[in-house]
Enzyme design. Structure first.
Site, PDB file in Angstrom:
ATOM      1  N   HIS A 199      86.360  43.073  36.962  1.00  0.00           N
ATOM      2  CA  HIS A 199      85.331  42.263  37.582  1.00  0.00           C
ATOM      3  C   HIS A 199      85.369  40.939  36.745  1.00  0.00           C
ATOM      4  CE1 HIS A 199      81.715  41.867  39.994  1.00  0.00           C
ATOM      5  NE2 HIS A 199      81.278  41.099  38.770  1.00  0.00           N
TER       6      HIS A 199
ATOM      7  N   ASP B 298      86.932  47.812  38.546  1.00  0.00           N
ATOM      8  CA  ASP B 298      85.755  47.004  38.273  1.00  0.00           C
ATOM      9  C   ASP B 298      84.566  48.042  38.099  1.00  0.00           C
ATOM     10  OD1 ASP B 298      83.179  45.597  38.853  1.00  0.00           O
ATOM     11  OD2 ASP B 298      84.331  44.366  40.313  1.00  0.00           O
TER      12      ASP B 298
ATOM     13  N   SER C 141      81.195  37.716  42.540  1.00  0.00           N
ATOM     14  CA  SER C 141      80.068  38.546  42.144  1.00  0.00           C
ATOM     15  C   SER C 141      78.786  38.069  42.780  1.00  0.00           C
ATOM     16  CB  SER C 141      79.971  38.696  40.576  1.00  0.00           C
ATOM     17  OG  SER C 141      79.154  39.724  40.107  1.00  0.00           O
TER      18      SER C 141
END
Length: 283
Positions: free
Chosen positions: A258, A225, A147
């Site tokens: 995610h 995600d 991320s």
């Protein structure tokens, strides 16, 4: 030498947590290191692992499940914290996606952030510390991240290909200049002049290069995600790689989200990716 906070036997190696004073940050910083069993006998390849928003130097080591594979492949793991701690700046803890836990791996130029929020320079400082104080092969160091950390890994690798010989990422923020997380952070840290943002935007950086990593880049992205549509923009990085003739394996996974269950699923393949290209020796 940094101060050892704790250590734990782990898959025949040692998981350690450290604290040291950072010249770049001007404050104490923490980081973690996993020393594989092969490091008892000599120098080994290493992989920097950058965590995402709200995380610390512990998050990747606790949740990713990377140590088993790293021990098998003889790969050292290094994870920094994600921001300065203790700067006590107004508003730095008001939101989860800015300030504490959200340093974005850049050097802030705007007051009051520019005094301590210098995570890009800190990463280079930490790199030098690791090479100096730990049994690392300096010519065999890679970087990965998740991320915000994926953003950091791509940017650091693209700007320092002489230091980081391999790069991969999990669900990286690929075009922070275009997404809400990035726009919020870049405006506060770097100011309104968007030209200055480009030095920390992986897609913009890649467009100006020609195949900087000839052995390829690996990215995994979950299609479930929730941040994919508005925050991550892997398609922008994919297009930039095509322009740069950069080999890229962008793997899109149905149903994966995610979080760290996603990372834990594919971390072994990333460890092998770096091991193979860095030239490490397995047990």
């Amino acid at each position: 030498m940094p101060k050892l906070i704790s250590e734990h036997e782990c898959f025949g190696g040692i998981q350690r947590f450290y604290r040291h004073h950072s010249e770049a940050i001007g404050l104490p910083m923490r980081f973690s290191v996993f020393l594989p069993p092969q490091a008892r006998e000599g120098k080994v390849p290493a992989l920097f692992c950058l965590a995402g928003l709200t995380c610390t130097e512990e998050t990747f080591m606790i949740k990713a499940g990377a140590q088993r594979s790293a021990a098998q492949q003889g790969l050292m793991l290094i994870t920094p914290d994600t921001s300065p701690r203790g700067a006590n700046l107004p508003g730095e803890a008001d939101s989860w996606d800015f300030g504490v836990g959200a340093g974005f791996y850049l050097d802030a130029t705007e007051m009051p952030w520019n005094k301590h929020y210098r995570m890009y320079s800190y990463m280079l400082e930490l790199y030098e510390l690791i090479v100096r104080e730990f049994p690392v092969l300096p010519s065999s160091i890679g970087i990965t991240g998740h991320s915000m950390g994926g953003h950091g890994a791509l940017v650091l690798a693209l700007r320092n290909p002489d230091l980081f010989k391999t790069v991969s990422a999990f669900a990286p923020i690929c075009a922070p200049s275009k997404c809400p997380w990035g726009i919020k952070a870049f405006t506060a840290y770097l100011g309104d002049e968007q030209e200055s943002w480009q030095q920390y935007d992986a897609s913009a950086l890649m467009e100006k290069r020609h195949a900087p990593f000839a052995n390829g880049i690996l990215i995994d992205q979950g299609l479930s995600d929730k941040f994919l549509p508005d925050q991550l923009f892997p398609q922008a990085f994919e297009a930039a790689c095509k322009t740069a003739q950069q080999p890229l394996e962008l793997r899109r996974h149905v149903e994966y989200d995610h979080g760290y269950y996603f990372i834990a699923t594919f971390i072994e393949e990333h460890i092998r990716f770096h091991h193979q290209k860095l030239g490490g020796i397995a047990q």
